[in-house]
Design a protein around this motif. Structure first.
Motif, PDB file in Angstrom:
ATOM      1  N   ASN A 118     -15.485 -44.146 -22.055  1.00 10.85           N
ATOM      2  CA  ASN A 118     -14.532 -43.873 -20.974  1.00 10.85           C
ATOM      3  C   ASN A 118     -13.563 -42.760 -21.386  1.00 10.85           C
ATOM      4  OD1 ASN A 118     -13.235 -44.180 -18.521  1.00 10.85           O
ATOM      5  ND2 ASN A 118     -11.918 -45.833 -19.236  1.00 10.85           N
ATOM      6  N   GLN A 119     -13.068 -42.834 -22.617  1.00 13.56           N
ATOM      7  CA  GLN A 119     -12.156 -41.797 -23.106  1.00 13.56           C
ATOM      8  C   GLN A 119     -12.859 -40.447 -23.133  1.00 13.56           C
ATOM      9  OE1 GLN A 119      -8.943 -42.277 -23.646  1.00 13.56           O
ATOM     10  NE2 GLN A 119      -8.710 -40.098 -24.056  1.00 13.56           N
ATOM     11  N   SER A 120     -14.110 -40.450 -23.575  1.00  7.16           N
ATOM     12  CA  SER A 120     -14.886 -39.207 -23.621  1.00  7.16           C
ATOM     13  C   SER A 120     -15.070 -38.646 -22.209  1.00  7.16           C
ATOM     14  CB  SER A 120     -16.241 -39.477 -24.274  1.00  7.16           C
ATOM     15  OG  SER A 120     -17.081 -38.377 -24.150  1.00  7.16           O
ATOM     16  N   LEU A 121     -15.373 -39.528 -21.261  1.00 10.50           N
ATOM     17  CA  LEU A 121     -15.549 -39.077 -19.878  1.00 10.50           C
ATOM     18  C   LEU A 121     -14.237 -38.559 -19.290  1.00 10.50           C
ATOM     19  CD1 LEU A 121     -17.935 -41.870 -18.533  1.00 10.50           C
ATOM     20  CD2 LEU A 121     -18.507 -39.474 -18.967  1.00 10.50           C
ATOM     21  N   LYS A 122     -13.124 -39.195 -19.625  1.00  7.85           N
ATOM     22  CA  LYS A 122     -11.821 -38.715 -19.151  1.00  7.85           C
ATOM     23  C   LYS A 122     -11.529 -37.325 -19.700  1.00  7.85           C
ATOM     24  CE  LYS A 122      -9.353 -43.034 -18.353  1.00  7.85           C
ATOM     25  NZ  LYS A 122      -8.251 -43.905 -18.775  1.00  7.85           N
ATOM     26  N   THR A 123     -11.827 -37.130 -20.987  1.00  5.81           N
ATOM     27  CA  THR A 123     -11.621 -35.822 -21.601  1.00  5.81           C
ATOM     28  C   THR A 123     -12.493 -34.779 -20.922  1.00  5.81           C
ATOM     29  OG1 THR A 123     -11.178 -36.920 -23.706  1.00  5.81           O
ATOM     30  CG2 THR A 123     -11.657 -34.562 -23.799  1.00  5.81           C
ATOM     31  N   GLY A 124     -13.748 -35.118 -20.682  1.00  6.71           N
ATOM     32  CA  GLY A 124     -14.655 -34.196 -19.987  1.00  6.71           C
ATOM     33  C   GLY A 124     -14.183 -33.893 -18.586  1.00  6.71           C
ATOM     34  N   LEU A 125     -13.674 -34.921 -17.893  1.00  7.20           N
ATOM     35  CA  LEU A 125     -13.166 -34.718 -16.532  1.00  7.20           C
ATOM     36  C   LEU A 125     -11.931 -33.824 -16.537  1.00  7.20           C
ATOM     37  CD1 LEU A 125     -13.399 -35.464 -13.524  1.00  7.20           C
ATOM     38  CD2 LEU A 125     -11.939 -37.431 -14.000  1.00  7.20           C
ATOM     39  N   ASP A 126     -11.048 -34.017 -17.497  1.00  6.43           N
ATOM     40  CA  ASP A 126      -9.864 -33.160 -17.608  1.00  6.43           C
ATOM     41  C   ASP A 126     -10.277 -31.712 -17.850  1.00  6.43           C
ATOM     42  OD1 ASP A 126      -8.185 -35.305 -17.188  1.00  6.43           O
ATOM     43  OD2 ASP A 126      -7.750 -35.632 -19.321  1.00  6.43           O
ATOM     44  N   THR A 127     -11.244 -31.505 -18.721  1.00  6.79           N
ATOM     45  CA  THR A 127     -11.733 -30.154 -19.016  1.00  6.79           C
ATOM     46  C   THR A 127     -12.315 -29.520 -17.761  1.00  6.79           C
ATOM     47  OG1 THR A 127     -12.249 -30.859 -21.263  1.00  6.79           O
ATOM     48  CG2 THR A 127     -13.266 -28.818 -20.509  1.00  6.79           C
ATOM     49  N   LEU A 128     -13.144 -30.273 -17.050  1.00  3.49           N
ATOM     50  CA  LEU A 128     -13.741 -29.746 -15.817  1.00  3.49           C
ATOM     51  C   LEU A 128     -12.676 -29.460 -14.758  1.00  3.49           C
ATOM     52  CD1 LEU A 128     -16.954 -31.929 -15.420  1.00  3.49           C
ATOM     53  CD2 LEU A 128     -16.833 -29.488 -15.912  1.00  3.49           C
ATOM     54  N   THR A 129     -11.666 -30.301 -14.675  1.00  2.00           N
ATOM     55  CA  THR A 129     -10.594 -30.082 -13.712  1.00  2.00           C
ATOM     56  C   THR A 129      -9.846 -28.783 -14.035  1.00  2.00           C
ATOM     57  OG1 THR A 129     -10.330 -32.469 -13.447  1.00  2.00           O
ATOM     58  CG2 THR A 129      -8.523 -31.115 -12.683  1.00  2.00           C
ATOM     59  N   GLN A 130      -9.549 -28.588 -15.323  1.00  2.00           N
ATOM     60  CA  GLN A 130      -8.853 -27.354 -15.724  1.00  2.00           C
ATOM     61  C   GLN A 130      -9.713 -26.130 -15.443  1.00  2.00           C
ATOM     62  OE1 GLN A 130      -7.796 -27.943 -19.798  1.00  2.00           O
ATOM     63  NE2 GLN A 130      -6.115 -29.352 -19.312  1.00  2.00           N
ATOM     64  N   GLU A 131     -11.010 -26.223 -15.758  1.00  2.00           N
ATOM     65  CA  GLU A 131     -11.905 -25.088 -15.492  1.00  2.00           C
ATOM     66  C   GLU A 131     -11.998 -24.802 -14.001  1.00  2.00           C
ATOM     67  OE1 GLU A 131     -15.670 -25.868 -17.309  1.00  2.00           O
ATOM     68  OE2 GLU A 131     -14.858 -25.748 -19.333  1.00  2.00           O
ATOM     69  N   PHE A 132     -12.037 -25.880 -13.182  1.00  2.00           N
ATOM     70  CA  PHE A 132     -12.111 -25.696 -11.735  1.00  2.00           C
ATOM     71  C   PHE A 132     -10.837 -25.034 -11.205  1.00  2.00           C
ATOM     72  CE2 PHE A 132     -11.667 -27.346  -7.342  1.00  2.00           C
ATOM     73  CZ  PHE A 132     -12.785 -26.757  -6.789  1.00  2.00           C
ATOM     74  N   LYS A 133      -9.679 -25.434 -11.714  1.00  2.00           N
ATOM     75  CA  LYS A 133      -8.411 -24.829 -11.299  1.00  2.00           C
ATOM     76  C   LYS A 133      -8.373 -23.357 -11.699  1.00  2.00           C
ATOM     77  CE  LYS A 133      -5.489 -28.905 -11.154  1.00  2.00           C
ATOM     78  NZ  LYS A 133      -4.333 -29.612 -11.721  1.00  2.00           N
ATOM     79  N   ALA A 134      -8.869 -23.093 -12.929  1.00  2.00           N
ATOM     80  CA  ALA A 134      -8.905 -21.695 -13.386  1.00  2.00           C
ATOM     81  C   ALA A 134      -9.841 -20.884 -12.509  1.00  2.00           C
ATOM     82  CB  ALA A 134      -9.343 -21.639 -14.847  1.00  2.00           C
TER      83      ALA A 134
END
Length: 147
Positions: A118-134
């Motif tokens: 779950n922690q790994s998926l949260k980290t991946g989701l945060d990364t994807l969210t930041q990339e999407f915002k960028a």
């Protein structure tokens, strides 16, 4: 061996052996084999058919019954069904307790694994969210006919 022959060999009456048999079935929860004999044209009767081990136990009972009494003799020779049942319940309880501990350990391991996942998926989701915002920021800067 039939009950009449056994009674004769032990020097006891048939009714005494029938009473013993009934008490053994009740206290020790032992089941005797029975055979069916025809006593009339349309009548059959079930009579106990004792094997050699049962005959030996009855002989031992005949020796022990005077000093110990019927109940104690049955418990000694045939066993106590209530104690056997209690031991069976305790064995089952111990087995279930061990199975529960093992299950709990496996469950805790699985929970720990799922927390890490779950922690790994949260980290991946945060990364994807930041990339999407960028990505959105970059696309807003490009104004024109072909985006």
């Amino acid at each position: 061996m039939d009950i009449q022959t056994l009674a004769h060999d032990l020097g006891k009456s048939v009714s005494t052996l029938k009473r013993w048999k009934k008490q053994i079935e009740h206290l020790a929860e032992y089941e005797f084999e029975e055979k069916t004999i025809q006593i009339g044209r349309n009548q059959v009767q079930k009579v106990p058919d004792f094997d050699s081990e049962e005959v030996r136990c009855f002989q031992k009972m005949a020796q022990l019954i005077d000093p110990k009494g019927l109940e104690q003799t049955i418990f000694e020779v045939w066993g106590n069904a209530q104690l056997l049942t209690l031991e069976h319940i305790q064995d089952k309880h111990n087995h279930l307790a061990q199975a529960f501990i093992k299950y709990r350990l496996q469950t805790n391991k699985q929970i720990d694994f799922l927390k890490k996942e779950n922690q790994s998926l949260k980290t991946g989701l945060d990364t994807l969210t930041q990339e999407f915002k960028a990505y959105q920021e970059n696309n807003k800067k490009k104004k024109g006919l072909f985006k």
